[in-house]
Design a protein around this motif. Structure first.
Motif, PDB file in Angstrom:
ATOM      1  N   ASP A 104      39.138  51.014  39.657  1.00 11.43           N
ATOM      2  CA  ASP A 104      38.765  50.576  41.007  1.00 11.43           C
ATOM      3  C   ASP A 104      39.810  50.916  42.056  1.00 11.43           C
ATOM      4  O   ASP A 104      39.496  50.919  43.253  1.00 11.43           O
ATOM      5  CB  ASP A 104      38.559  49.055  41.021  1.00 11.43           C
ATOM      6  CG  ASP A 104      37.263  48.626  40.342  1.00 11.43           C
ATOM      7  OD1 ASP A 104      36.417  49.501  40.068  1.00 11.43           O
ATOM      8  OD2 ASP A 104      37.107  47.415  40.099  1.00 11.43           O
ATOM      9  N   THR A 105      41.038  51.180  41.634  1.00  8.82           N
ATOM     10  CA  THR A 105      42.127  51.355  42.598  1.00  8.82           C
ATOM     11  C   THR A 105      42.495  52.813  42.837  1.00  8.82           C
ATOM     12  O   THR A 105      43.524  53.096  43.452  1.00  8.82           O
ATOM     13  CB  THR A 105      43.377  50.595  42.133  1.00  8.82           C
ATOM     14  OG1 THR A 105      43.783  51.086  40.849  1.00  8.82           O
ATOM     15  CG2 THR A 105      43.095  49.100  42.033  1.00  8.82           C
ATOM     16  N   ASP A 187      42.939  47.068  48.959  1.00  9.34           N
ATOM     17  CA  ASP A 187      43.200  45.975  48.025  1.00  9.34           C
ATOM     18  C   ASP A 187      41.881  45.256  47.741  1.00  9.34           C
ATOM     19  O   ASP A 187      41.558  44.237  48.349  1.00  9.34           O
ATOM     20  CB  ASP A 187      44.226  45.012  48.624  1.00  9.34           C
ATOM     21  CG  ASP A 187      44.669  43.945  47.636  1.00  9.34           C
ATOM     22  OD1 ASP A 187      44.049  43.837  46.563  1.00  9.34           O
ATOM     23  OD2 ASP A 187      45.627  43.216  47.946  1.00  9.34           O
ATOM     24  N   GLY A 188      41.117  45.814  46.817  1.00  9.87           N
ATOM     25  CA  GLY A 188      39.816  45.248  46.501  1.00  9.87           C
ATOM     26  C   GLY A 188      38.794  45.587  47.573  1.00  9.87           C
ATOM     27  O   GLY A 188      39.032  46.396  48.472  1.00  9.87           O
ATOM     28  N   TYR A 189      37.625  44.949  47.467  1.00 12.85           N
ATOM     29  CA  TYR A 189      36.535  45.233  48.399  1.00 12.85           C
ATOM     30  C   TYR A 189      36.487  44.258  49.574  1.00 12.85           C
ATOM     31  O   TYR A 189      35.925  44.578  50.623  1.00 12.85           O
ATOM     32  CB  TYR A 189      35.198  45.176  47.655  1.00 12.85           C
ATOM     33  CG  TYR A 189      35.034  46.232  46.590  1.00 12.85           C
ATOM     34  CD1 TYR A 189      35.304  47.572  46.865  1.00 12.85           C
ATOM     35  CD2 TYR A 189      34.630  45.900  45.301  1.00 12.85           C
ATOM     36  CE1 TYR A 189      35.161  48.548  45.896  1.00 12.85           C
ATOM     37  CE2 TYR A 189      34.475  46.874  44.322  1.00 12.85           C
ATOM     38  CZ  TYR A 189      34.741  48.182  44.620  1.00 12.85           C
ATOM     39  OH  TYR A 189      34.599  49.158  43.657  1.00 12.85           O
ATOM     40  N   TYR A 240      39.851  45.844  38.766  1.00 12.41           N
ATOM     41  CA  TYR A 240      40.516  44.905  39.682  1.00 12.41           C
ATOM     42  C   TYR A 240      39.602  44.465  40.814  1.00 12.41           C
ATOM     43  O   TYR A 240      39.475  43.266  41.119  1.00 12.41           O
ATOM     44  CB  TYR A 240      41.778  45.574  40.227  1.00 12.41           C
ATOM     45  CG  TYR A 240      42.483  44.815  41.321  1.00 12.41           C
ATOM     46  CD1 TYR A 240      43.336  43.760  41.024  1.00 12.41           C
ATOM     47  CD2 TYR A 240      42.317  45.168  42.663  1.00 12.41           C
ATOM     48  CE1 TYR A 240      44.003  43.063  42.023  1.00 12.41           C
ATOM     49  CE2 TYR A 240      42.972  44.483  43.671  1.00 12.41           C
ATOM     50  CZ  TYR A 240      43.808  43.430  43.353  1.00 12.41           C
ATOM     51  OH  TYR A 240      44.455  42.750  44.348  1.00 12.41           O
ATOM     52  N   ALA A 241      38.943  45.415  41.490  1.00 10.64           N
ATOM     53  CA  ALA A 241      38.123  45.074  42.647  1.00 10.64           C
ATOM     54  C   ALA A 241      36.875  44.299  42.235  1.00 10.64           C
ATOM     55  O   ALA A 241      36.451  43.363  42.934  1.00 10.64           O
ATOM     56  CB  ALA A 241      37.732  46.342  43.417  1.00 10.64           C
ATOM     57  N   GLN A 242      36.267  44.682  41.117  1.00 12.81           N
ATOM     58  CA  GLN A 242      35.106  43.953  40.592  1.00 12.81           C
ATOM     59  C   GLN A 242      35.478  42.505  40.287  1.00 12.81           C
ATOM     60  O   GLN A 242      34.765  41.566  40.650  1.00 12.81           O
ATOM     61  CB  GLN A 242      34.606  44.645  39.326  1.00 12.81           C
ATOM     62  CG  GLN A 242      33.676  43.818  38.446  1.00 12.81           C
ATOM     63  CD  GLN A 242      32.262  43.740  38.971  1.00 12.81           C
ATOM     64  OE1 GLN A 242      31.820  44.630  39.691  1.00 12.81           O
ATOM     65  NE2 GLN A 242      31.559  42.679  38.616  1.00 12.81           N
ATOM     66  N   ASP A 244      38.012  40.739  41.456  1.00 14.57           N
ATOM     67  CA  ASP A 244      38.376  40.004  42.670  1.00 14.57           C
ATOM     68  C   ASP A 244      37.131  39.550  43.433  1.00 14.57           C
ATOM     69  O   ASP A 244      37.045  38.400  43.873  1.00 14.57           O
ATOM     70  CB  ASP A 244      39.247  40.894  43.557  1.00 14.57           C
ATOM     71  CG  ASP A 244      39.559  40.260  44.897  1.00 14.57           C
ATOM     72  OD1 ASP A 244      40.409  39.342  44.929  1.00 14.57           O
ATOM     73  OD2 ASP A 244      38.950  40.662  45.910  1.00 14.57           O
TER      74      ASP A 244
END
Length: 486
Positions: A104-105, A187-189, A240-242, A244
């Motif tokens: 994701d990053t 930093d994430g969505y 990570y984004a999923q 978060d």
């Protein structure tokens, strides 16, 4: 033996121009008769089974859109009909170039595909977390994405292919500058903005059209990851984004975005284009806020996680061709190609009846003459499967889009403005807005990505950076020199 020196269609027909779509005049729109364009897009949509050919890695959530400001002077769309009105939504975030199992990053634009389930049908605002893109003409989209995927011989990602394409496509410079800035690794969505990116249109009850661009500004504040932290997370927490997004919603910390629209009247277009030298319909450009201020519209909130990822996120099938009365398109050449390409991709990937799936089904009554095909779970019953022709001529009901057309001018042909286009000013403006430390991170990220490519490509790309701003080119060159000497 294949002759790689002569480009042809799959039927062996020589290709006269692989750089420009056939359009009605220099501005467009794009003509369906451009079989080379259609064949490229159709084949491109069918190159992966079964994951999406782009935007394969994604996350999604449901929410609501609430109108906070009256824009009915611009649009008759019922979802904007009254302050306080709410509409159910679904939003799918994604990375663009990576496979379904990618991190994701990774440094990549982020998809920001938003569906409004309105009482007049589904409106899909399918955009990114950037206001621009790498290209202005959809005929080059398959070529561009091929450079972001894997080399056909080594099956490895190829920095040489990536930078070779960009160095030969200076229109990409604005988006490349965004990509290698801090915004390339959000930093994430929840902590990034969203954009419709293209020029669209709004039509009011009087049939008057204005051109528009959509903006969604995060209320959580912009947060980005530095390159080292993004790389660390890719190895330790690739989802990570999923994680978060899901956990925030599950814990009641519902992310929100303020929704804005920029508006350009039709009578403003010619004067603005003459003054700036930019086309109002060029996806590689932005409309400066000083010229066209953002107008507040409403608030988007995500407040419900899907119960079944495959059924509701993986099978979500959005397309910019899905608009409702009061909204419209524009001559934007990239948009014109996406209007065909996205729906065609869903027909291939999910199936001809994908709109019958719960996540894709409109929340309003549906009636059409489509029948049969795979997975026809709602097949119209005994209702008539054809619409008869009216011998005396049609009598428009006043329902539906009924949008005014725009004037098409010029001889149909392939128009290339790249020799005279300004691909550098806006990229330079963005560079000059950055703080010194942000500029340093930008040129460092670029140099790290370019160090392994052949010198001929590096020099071609450095010339573009220098045209945007001499300090931009010098900064990248200095970083590259240090890396190469090691």
């Amino acid at each position: 033996m294949t002759d790689t020196t002569r480009l042809t269609t799959a039927s062996g027909i020589p290709v006269a121009d692989n750089q420009n779509s056939v359009t009605a005049g220099p501005r467009g729109a794009v003509l369906l008769q451009d079989f080379h364009l259609i064949e490229k897009l159709q084949h491109f949509n069918r190159e992966r089974i079964p994951e999406r050919v782009v935007h394969a890695k994604g996350s999604g959530a449901y929410g609501t859109f609430t109108v906070t400001h009256d824009i009915t002077k611009y649009t008759k769309a019922k979802l904007f009909g009254a302050v306080g009105k709410t509409t159910e939504t679904f939003l799918r975030f994604s990375t663009v170039g990576g496979e379904k199992g990618s991190a994701d990053t990774e440094r990549d634009p982020r998809g920001f595909a938003l569906r409004f389930y309105t009482e007049e049908g589904n409106w899909d605002l399918v955009g990114n977390n950037t206001p621009t893109f790498f290209l202005k003409d959809g005929i080059k989209f398959p070529d561009f994405i091929h450079t972001q995927k894997r080399d056909p011989q080594t099956n490895l990602k190829s920095p040489t292919a990536v930078w070779d394409f960009w160095s030969r496509t200076p229109e990409s410079l604005h988006q490349v500058t965004i990509l290698f800035s801090d915004r390339g690794t959000p930093d994430g969505y929840r902590h990034m903005d969203g954009f419709g990116s293209h020029t669209f249109s709004l039509i009011n009850a009087a049939g008057e059209r204005v051109w528009c661009k959509w903006h969604l500004k995060t209320r959580q504040g912009i947060r980005n990851l530095d390159a080292a932290e993004a790389q660390r997370l890719a190895g330790t927490d690739p989802d990570y984004a999923q994680r978060d997004l899901f956990n925030a919603i599950a814990n009641g910390d519902f992310p929100q975005w303020d929704v804005y629209v920029q508006v350009m009247r039709e009578d403003q277009v010619a004067a603005w284009e003459a003054r700036t030298g930019w086309s109002a319909f060029d996806l590689t450009k932005v409309w400066p806020h000083a010229d066209f201020p953002r107008i507040p519209v409403g608030v988007l909130e995500l407040n419900r996680n899907p119960d079944n990822y495959h059924a509701e996120v993986e099978q979500a099938a959005l397309s910019p061709s899905h608009i409702v009365p009061g909204l419209g398109f524009s001559p934007d050449k990239m948009l014109q190609s996406r209007l065909f390409g996205y729906h065609d991709a869903q027909l291939y990937r999910v199936g001809t009846n994908h709109q019958q799936l719960p996540v894709n089904r409109p929340r309003c009554p549906v009636h059409h003459q489509q029948r049969d095909g795979y997975m026809a779970v709602d097949n119209g019953g005994a209702a008539r499967n054809y619409d008869p022709v009216q011998a005396g001529g049609s009598n428009p009901s006043g329902l539906g889009h009924g949008e005014p057309g725009w004037v098409l001018e010029g001889v149909a042909g392939r128009y290339d403005d790249r020799a005279t286009a300004d691909d550098f000013t806006q990229a330079g403006n963005l560079f000059r807005l950055m703080t010194p430390d942000a500029k340093d991170r930008l040129v460092t990220n670029i140099a790290n990505a370019m160090q392994s490519v052949p010198d001929e490509i590096r020099q071609r790309q450095l010339a573009h950076f220098t045209k945007a701003d001499p300090a931009y080119g010098q900064g990248v060159a200095a970083k590259l020199a240090t890396l190469i000497q090691r």
